[in-house]
Design a protein around this motif. Structure first.
Motif, PDB file in Angstrom:
ATOM      1  N   ILE A  35       0.842  -1.203   0.000  1.00 33.06           N
ATOM      2  CA  ILE A  35       0.000   0.000   0.000  1.00 33.06           C
ATOM      3  C   ILE A  35       0.878   1.254   0.000  1.00 33.06           C
ATOM      4  N   SER A  82      -4.864  -1.398  -6.345  1.00 33.52           N
ATOM      5  CA  SER A  82      -6.204  -1.151  -5.809  1.00 33.52           C
ATOM      6  C   SER A  82      -7.121  -0.655  -6.919  1.00 33.52           C
ATOM      7  N   SER A 245      -1.386   6.456   3.144  1.00 33.37           N
ATOM      8  CA  SER A 245      -1.146   5.047   3.453  1.00 33.37           C
ATOM      9  C   SER A 245      -1.619   4.690   4.855  1.00 33.37           C
ATOM     10  N   ASP A 248      -5.261   4.031   4.593  1.00 33.08           N
ATOM     11  CA  ASP A 248      -5.528   2.791   3.852  1.00 33.08           C
ATOM     12  C   ASP A 248      -5.172   1.561   4.679  1.00 33.08           C
TER      13      ASP A 248
END
Length: 400
Positions: A35, A82, A245, A248
């Protein structure tokens, strides 16, 4: 909690212990690391190079920027991992330009949304990492298995766009073929993104990295191309990438940790065995059972986020497939495609609402324009189910 209250033989501390222990899985380190790497790459200047390359590759096809969007999703698969992030990014870059070129808002939104399906099945898709971690299936084989299906899905959606564009008279983005020097320059601009999935697979195949270690390598790689190659990663954009991040990673790990309680209850109540016996009473054909599971996953995807679906359904459905002799890698790719479809369908499709909100288009128009792309995806999924070698050819070639 209600489940544990119904089972007094289980300590009431079990939910807390299961929640905490689920976050201690070493292989899950790959999730936050990839990520971070994806967010760094998105701010490193790599997207502009890939957009130019996508335009060179598909600009002369009917549909213009719609075809470019599909190619860009395939190229971005090795960067973001993603579908929602890819759909949002492309909507901001290409959405208004597609509409200015005469495409309807619904058509533009549908293409930008559905084309991002390619992103999670190209290494390093987060869905593949989650499935591999939960099911103890080789993440390297899953990465390799997603490549050919992604290519076929991209071609199928490109054909669907070409048919619609031809009927409506949408022009190509380019009227002349790119020169050799222009093509070489475009490939040079996107080469670092194209090399990334290749390096991942080679690193896993040769035993240089474990899946967790290769996530750390991805972060270093993103920093290298951002600071030294494209030189567009600044201190400000670096901190912005870390901030994004954090949100996420927090969301994904929160889902993983709490879904572990659900998984514990599934195993305790022998739900996979009951489901396997129930489906076996209908048929023992693994392909037909896979179709039934895919239909069930698509139905649940109307109401449940793809990440949650993968975490919740994997321990239920995978034992059913393996008991019938199915290959877990083949099923994993098909399952990820089916689960990700929920991002693009009402009433809770996250990618759908992201694109529709950015382009200010109604869900009704989006749905009306999106059915040819959905049909193309369904047909390819059926091909993958009934011809497993399409999925397994590359992982068998690389990993034996």
């Amino acid at each position: 909690m209600l489940f544990f209250f119904q089972h007094p033989e289980l300590p009431i501390s079990t939910p807390l212990q299961v929640t905490v222990s689920s976050t201690q899985n070493f292989s899950l380190l790959a999730v936050p690391l990839f990520i971070v790497a994806g967010n760094l790459m998105n701010r490193s200047g790599i997207t502009e190079g890939l957009l130019t390359l996508a335009s060179v590759l598909t600009g002369r096809l009917r549909g213009g920027l719609a075809q470019v969007s599909i190619a860009l999703s395939a190229l971005m698969g090795g960067v973001s991992g993603s579908a929602i992030a890819d759909a949002a990014m492309q909507s901001r870059i290409l959405g208004d330009q597609m509409i200015k070129r005469g495409m309807t808002k619904g058509f533009a939104a549908a293409v930008l949304s559905f084309s991002s399906l390619l992103t999670p099945i190209i290494p390093p898709g987060i869905g593949l990492i989650l499935f591999g971690t939960i099911s103890s299936v080789s993440i390297g084989r899953l990465f390799a298995a997603g490549i050919v299906p992604a290519v076929i899905l991209g071609l199928a959606m490109s054909v669907a766009v070409w048919i619609t564009a031809t009927r409506r008279g949408y022009p190509p983005e380019r009227t002349t073929a790119p020169t050799i020097s222009e093509t070489v320059k475009a490939f040079r601009g996107g080469i670092w993104a194209l090399l990334f999935p290749v390096i991942l697979l080679l690193g896993l195949r040769m035993g240089v990295f474990t899946p967790s270690e290769i996530g750390a390598f991805a972060v270093v790689y993103a920093l290298f191309i951002g600071y030294l190659v494209y030189r567009q990663l600044t201190t400000k954009s670096f901190l912005e990438a870390l901030e994004t991040s954090l949100g996420d990673v927090g969301a994904v790990m929160f889902l993983i940790s709490l879904s572990a309680i659900f998984g514990y209850g599934i195993v305790f109540d022998r739900l996979p065995e009951l489901m396997a016996s129930g489906l076996s009473s209908v048929t023992d054909n693994v392909q037909i059972v896979t179709v039934l599971i895919v239909l069930l996953v698509i139905f649940f995807g109307f109401f449940i986020d793809a990440t949650v679906l993968i975490i919740m359904m994997t321990p239920i459905v995978l034992p059913v497939i393996t008991k019938l002799g199915g290959d877990p890698v083949h099923f994993g790719v098909v399952f990820i495609i089916a689960a990700t479809l929920g991002n693009f369908t009402p009433p809770v499709g996250a990618a759908m609402y992201t694109v529709c909100s950015i382009l200010k288009v109604s869900v009704k128009n989006y749905v009306r324009e999106g059915w040819p792309l959905l049909l193309a995806i369904v047909l390819v999924t059926l091909l993958l189910i009934f011809v497993p070698q399409v999925v397994l050819f590359v992982p068998n070639l690389i990993f034996g």
